[in-house]
Design an enzyme around this catalytic site. Sequence first.
Site, short mmCIF file in Angstrom:
data_model
loop_
_atom_site.label_atom_id
_atom_site.label_comp_id
_atom_site.label_asym_id
_atom_site.label_seq_id
_atom_site.Cartn_x
_atom_site.Cartn_y
_atom_site.Cartn_z
N ASP A 1 -24.59 52.40 26.87
CA ASP A 1 -23.84 52.57 28.12
C ASP A 1 -24.76 53.09 29.21
O ASP A 1 -24.78 54.29 29.51
CB ASP A 1 -22.67 53.53 27.85
CG ASP A 1 -21.85 53.84 29.08
OD1 ASP A 1 -21.82 53.00 30.00
OD2 ASP A 1 -21.22 54.92 29.12
N ASP B 1 -28.97 46.95 40.03
CA ASP B 1 -30.19 46.81 40.82
C ASP B 1 -30.27 45.37 41.30
O ASP B 1 -29.32 44.62 41.12
CB ASP B 1 -31.42 47.20 39.97
CG ASP B 1 -32.55 47.79 40.80
OD1 ASP B 1 -32.92 47.16 41.82
OD2 ASP B 1 -33.07 48.85 40.43
#
Length: 232
Positions: A59, A64
């Site tokens: 997780d 990005d």
Amino acid sequence: MGKDVIVACDFSSKEQVFDFLDKFTNRKPFVKIGMELFYAEGPQIVREIKARGHKIFLDLKLHDIPNTVKKSMAVLSNLDVDMTNLHAAGTITMMEGALEGLTRPDGTRPILIAVTQLTSTDQERMEKDLLIKEPIDKVVMHYASNAAKAGLDGVVCSPLEAGKVHEICGDNFITVTPGVRFADGDVGDQKRVMTPEQAKKIGSDYIVVGRPITAAVDPVAAYERCVREFCD
């Protein structure tokens, strides 16, 4: 698809996580490794827990530019995790790149899911901080739809949203839901919670459970109770 309970191993060291996992002598729970443990111990902790026979949800919520996420997912695919995630807010192009990077040369890959809106984000914060004026439920469903268009396997969402996500994205689109507590347990700082049994009825495919198991007097018994209520 079989339902499963994912235990959130939100520990800060491998000693703590192994002390917890050593309590399970007859079962190998599906575990979630989040930022805290991953940043403390690095990729080796994933390898060691995997070597013990556990399924792993890594997780890290990547977000990005598409090329960076694509290359990062290619690295994560080598860790042989079973599930990982990113932020749907990174756009369809980013999610498509992530899927491409995560897919190994033989065509196999971990389950890839998207975070729609964090559970800490409410309507007010979304409007003031993010300048998103649409109702939060509409935003969540739009992000889930985008994840499906990108070819992802599912989303992280509130158990309250799982049924609607399935209506929009299909029964095979996975819903992974935190915010689960026992009926007689402490809800802590969670505002919208649901019991394992309720999450099962509303359509969650996986529930993520942390402190109700990890902080229990008898973690194994708490885990077994969760499995009974959600999976049986």
